[in-house]
Design an enzyme around this catalytic site. Sequence first.
Site, PDB file in Angstrom:
ATOM      1  N   SER A   1       0.803  -1.221   0.000  1.00 26.98           N
ATOM      2  CA  SER A   1       0.000   0.000   0.000  1.00 26.98           C
ATOM      3  C   SER A   1       0.836   1.271   0.000  1.00 26.98           C
ATOM      4  CB  SER A   1      -0.946   0.020   1.214  1.00 26.98           C
ATOM      5  OG  SER A   1      -0.234   0.321   2.393  1.00 26.98           O
TER       6      SER A   1
ATOM      7  N   LYS B   1       1.973   4.449   7.303  1.00 23.87           N
ATOM      8  CA  LYS B   1       1.087   5.258   6.464  1.00 23.87           C
ATOM      9  C   LYS B   1       1.446   6.743   6.592  1.00 23.87           C
ATOM     10  CE  LYS B   1      -1.908   2.107   4.991  1.00 23.87           C
ATOM     11  NZ  LYS B   1      -1.069   0.954   5.388  1.00 23.87           N
TER      12      LYS B   1
END
Length: 229
Positions: free
Chosen positions: A149, A187
């Site tokens: 991701s 993230k």
Amino acid sequence: MLTAKQHELIRFIQQKLEETGISPSFEEMKDALDLKSKSGVHRLISALEERGFIRRLPNRARALEVIKQPEDVTPAAKRPMPANDAITMALATKAVAREPANDIIEVPLHGRIAAGAPIEAIEGQSSMPVPAALLGPGEHYALEVSGDSMIEAGIFDGDFALVRRTDTARDGEIVVALVRNEEATLKYLRRENGKIRLDPANGMYDPQVYDPHEVVVQGKLAGLLRRYH
């Protein structure tokens, strides 16, 4: 106030700079201070750097500059050096400066971290050797990346994330976030409408939105190591 080891280290660095014109290696500092590992040297240097006593010269692992000294540390009196000795010292310094900087720091390797859906972070499994030049001031640890991701940020499955330990971060920084006290993920951090948003760097994944009390920042991305097979 400096600790005894910090005081001893800055005296040793100053002595080496005066004698040879270059800062000592991590191995030399470890032996001089009778430490068990180079990671102890790294912590001392980071503490002295944060307090403004020394600074690292950019792009060189083995390059320290003493900015200020404790009150009882004074440079050794300089005496005139005979011409032949001066030439010998200059040649020796030049030869040493050409040696590659191979200082290595052992940082804790805390298992795997998700770059996808959050997965459990495994604590304290082993350690990992990291070139000192990749690490700035502060305490660091490493995590193996699992998932895809963050590929648009250049972070791939199997990479090792080098993380500076901190509990604060600005919007837009890549962080290690502990979610609901049980899962960790890598993230972009965003704050929006009273919520914490953890953004991926892959159009295939959606942002993850949490209440502020559900997310704890455990570090900021400082660098990456990649193994090629």
